[in-house]
Design a protein around this motif. Sequence first.
Motif, short mmCIF file in Angstrom:
data_model
loop_
_atom_site.label_atom_id
_atom_site.label_comp_id
_atom_site.label_asym_id
_atom_site.label_seq_id
_atom_site.Cartn_x
_atom_site.Cartn_y
_atom_site.Cartn_z
N GLY A 1 4.77 8.86 5.62
CA GLY A 1 3.59 8.62 6.57
C GLY A 1 3.00 7.05 6.88
O GLY A 1 3.03 7.09 8.02
N SER A 2 3.24 7.22 5.47
CA SER A 2 2.23 5.52 5.15
C SER A 2 3.34 5.05 5.38
O SER A 2 2.58 4.08 6.71
CB SER A 2 2.58 5.45 4.17
OG SER A 2 1.91 4.06 3.07
N PHE A 3 4.68 4.99 5.66
CA PHE A 3 5.47 3.34 6.68
C PHE A 3 5.57 3.49 7.38
O PHE A 3 5.47 2.81 8.48
CB PHE A 3 6.93 3.19 5.48
CG PHE A 3 6.56 3.21 4.12
CD1 PHE A 3 7.27 1.80 4.03
CD2 PHE A 3 7.12 3.70 2.94
CE1 PHE A 3 6.79 1.03 2.94
CE2 PHE A 3 7.55 3.03 2.10
CZ PHE A 3 7.34 2.06 1.40
N SER B 1 0.41 -1.15 0.17
CA SER B 1 0.05 0.26 -0.04
C SER B 1 1.03 0.85 0.20
O SER B 1 0.41 2.53 -0.57
CB SER B 1 -1.32 0.20 1.26
OG SER B 1 -1.81 -0.94 1.16
N SER B 2 1.86 1.18 0.52
CA SER B 2 2.88 2.25 0.83
C SER B 2 3.59 2.79 -0.34
O SER B 2 3.58 3.86 -0.62
CB SER B 2 3.63 2.06 1.78
OG SER B 2 2.84 1.89 3.39
N PHE C 1 -0.50 13.57 1.11
CA PHE C 1 0.00 14.36 2.12
C PHE C 1 -0.69 14.99 3.11
O PHE C 1 0.04 14.91 4.05
CB PHE C 1 -0.27 15.56 1.59
CG PHE C 1 1.27 16.53 1.70
CD1 PHE C 1 2.66 16.62 2.42
CD2 PHE C 1 0.64 17.86 2.59
CE1 PHE C 1 3.36 17.45 3.17
CE2 PHE C 1 1.35 18.86 3.46
CZ PHE C 1 2.55 18.57 3.37
N ILE C 2 -1.74 15.21 3.53
CA ILE C 2 -2.11 15.22 4.43
C ILE C 2 -2.20 13.99 5.25
O ILE C 2 -2.82 14.00 6.89
CB ILE C 2 -3.99 15.85 4.90
CG1 ILE C 2 -3.85 17.07 3.83
CG2 ILE C 2 -5.20 15.99 6.10
CD1 ILE C 2 -3.17 17.84 4.22
N ASN C 3 -3.27 12.83 5.10
CA ASN C 3 -3.10 12.13 5.85
C ASN C 3 -1.42 11.26 6.67
O ASN C 3 -1.37 11.01 7.46
CB ASN C 3 -3.23 10.62 4.90
CG ASN C 3 -4.96 10.45 4.30
OD1 ASN C 3 -5.57 10.79 5.75
ND2 ASN C 3 -5.41 9.93 3.87
N GLY C 4 -0.50 11.45 5.31
CA GLY C 4 1.39 11.44 5.73
C GLY C 4 1.23 12.58 7.38
O GLY C 4 1.71 11.96 8.49
N LEU C 5 0.83 13.62 7.58
CA LEU C 5 0.60 14.93 8.29
C LEU C 5 -0.25 14.37 9.47
O LEU C 5 0.74 14.58 10.82
CB LEU C 5 0.52 15.81 8.13
CG LEU C 5 1.04 17.07 6.90
CD1 LEU C 5 0.23 18.27 6.69
CD2 LEU C 5 2.49 16.91 7.46
#
Length: 272
Positions: A175-177, A76-77, A85-89
């Motif tokens: 952020g995903s990882f 997924s990542s 980007f917002i999800n990463g933050l």
Amino acid sequence: MICSNCSHTNEGGRFCENCGSSLTGGGRTESAAAVENIASSALSPGQSNKYIESTKNISKMYFGYFMEVIKKPYASSQAVGSEHFINGLITILLYSFLIPLMLYFALKGILADMNSFSAGFFGEEMQINPPFTDVVIKPAFAYAIFIMLVAVFTFASIKLGRINVSFKEVVARFGSFLIPFVAILAIALIMSILKVKLFFFFLLLGFVGSIFMVPPLVIASFKKSNVDGVDVIYGSLITYVLTFIAIAIMGDMLFNALKDAFSDLLGLFGGF
């Protein structure tokens, strides 16, 4: 003047042209009426509901994204782009607050035991509680700065590898990882609340794993078959060196709040 009785706008005079009510004392100017309208619109239930619904939607979207990454972290990542980007933050913010929060609850548990001991030994309970601002809020900002610096170092290593990528893409994928380690830290938080001593192992696993595993995974996911520029291994080593320099510089910000809390605690009990 605007009539307070019928809201008719009058050019002047002491009485309303529409209903005849007195305009002196009971009237209001157009500017005052405009201010009231703005205030009422700003606080209108419709707009408040809109913001609440928007927050709920973002939460639902993030939760779905979080669960999708948890199921297949690498698959997924590596497909994540700047659109997340917002999800990463959000993930970085969660990471920043989880560590000091679990330390807060662990310290609170220790203090609760000491309060009980004091009640049994001295006959009265001391009611000592850890300072939330010093133990949680201030360190959370420090952890946020620290993990963002690690993301910046990772971005620099990727650019040294001659990969054309934006900072937003790197932060989103970073952020995903980071999500699996946030999940580990969340487990540690629950264990600290339940006073399970093993929480410290999960804390170390989440913190150390995020530093040593996330940067090379992010670099490798962008590098792939590109052989130009700095190699993935050397890029990872550069990131590690810069990260340890950041820890050395920011050590006081990251760990001093906790040390001060324990020092105050030891000083308090040293007086008995």
